[in-house]
Design a protein around this motif. Structure first.
Motif, short mmCIF file in Angstrom:
data_model
loop_
_atom_site.label_atom_id
_atom_site.label_comp_id
_atom_site.label_asym_id
_atom_site.label_seq_id
_atom_site.Cartn_x
_atom_site.Cartn_y
_atom_site.Cartn_z
N TRP A 96 0.87 -1.18 0.00
CA TRP A 96 0.00 0.00 0.00
C TRP A 96 0.91 1.23 0.00
O TRP A 96 1.99 1.19 0.59
CB TRP A 96 -0.92 -0.02 1.22
N PRO A 97 0.49 2.30 -0.66
CA PRO A 97 1.44 3.40 -0.93
C PRO A 97 2.13 3.97 0.32
O PRO A 97 3.31 4.30 0.27
CB PRO A 97 0.58 4.46 -1.63
N ASN A 98 1.39 4.09 1.42
CA ASN A 98 1.99 4.70 2.62
C ASN A 98 2.28 3.68 3.72
O ASN A 98 2.59 4.07 4.85
CB ASN A 98 1.07 5.80 3.15
N GLY B 167 -3.88 6.90 5.42
CA GLY B 167 -4.94 6.60 4.47
C GLY B 167 -5.01 5.15 4.02
O GLY B 167 -5.45 4.87 2.90
N SER C 124 -6.82 3.74 0.32
CA SER C 124 -5.85 3.57 -0.78
C SER C 124 -5.87 2.11 -1.23
O SER C 124 -6.48 1.26 -0.61
CB SER C 124 -4.45 3.99 -0.32
N ASP C 125 -5.16 1.84 -2.32
CA ASP C 125 -5.12 0.47 -2.83
C ASP C 125 -3.67 0.03 -3.04
O ASP C 125 -2.77 0.86 -3.13
CB ASP C 125 -5.91 0.36 -4.14
#
Ligand SMILES: [Zn+2]
Length: 165
Positions: free
Chosen positions: A54-56, A132, A136-137
């Protein structure tokens, strides 16, 4: 466990389970995950860095029982204990290795529950303020992107103790 006895099976016929392949010491065919992603082997559970980040929340971990159970409906108590003890160990290691602010776990069952690996598993996510995660994906990663996370977790986790469950 009283709930056992009814089974909800979605694995297709002839399913070669990627998690069981990892447990057996092989690299699952057609999957990004390899033995290099495995960070800990307990007698009844195994942990590996997920092939999707996941991005973060990069470097999240998937914990599986070493025996095959498809989902929460057929999981044994022994396997549940082993998986969650290892998830706890991974969570503590993540706090050290990633210096994350918190930890979240997620567990999915059946297609409507967004399960895609047909072997019971618990996701352990590092959390940061405002990350988030749920909005998010995920995206696929390379082995090179995963390696620093796997290395840091292995250093923090150390070697399994002989008497561990
Ligand atoms: Zn399996």
């Amino acid at each position: 466990v009283k709930a056992q006895g009814r089974r909800y099976v979605h694995a297709p016929p002839g399913y070669v389970c990627p998690a069981c392949e990892l447990v057996a010491g092989r690299n699952p065919a057609g999957e990004a995950t390899t033995q290099a992603d495995v960070v800990y082997r307990a007698p009844r559970a195994l942990a590996f860095v997920s092939a999707r980040f996941w991005p973060n929340n990069p470097g999240h971990v998937v914990v599986v029982p070493t025996r095959h159970y498809e989902n929460i409906f057929d999981l044994s108590g022994t396997a549940a204990l082993a998986v969650h003890l290892l998830a706890q160990r991974v969570a503590l290691a993540m706090k050290d290795a990633y210096a994350c602010g918190g930890i979240s776990t997620r567990q999915h069952n059946e297609p409507a529950g967004q399960q895609t690996l047909w072997h019971y598993h618990v996701h352990v996510f590092p959390r940061y303020p405002g990350d988030g995660l749920y909005a998010s994906d995920s995206a696929p990663t390379t082995e090179e992107e995963r390696r620093p996370y796997a290395d840091a977790l292995r250093r923090s986790l150390g070697a399994p103790a002989a008497a561990e469950g």
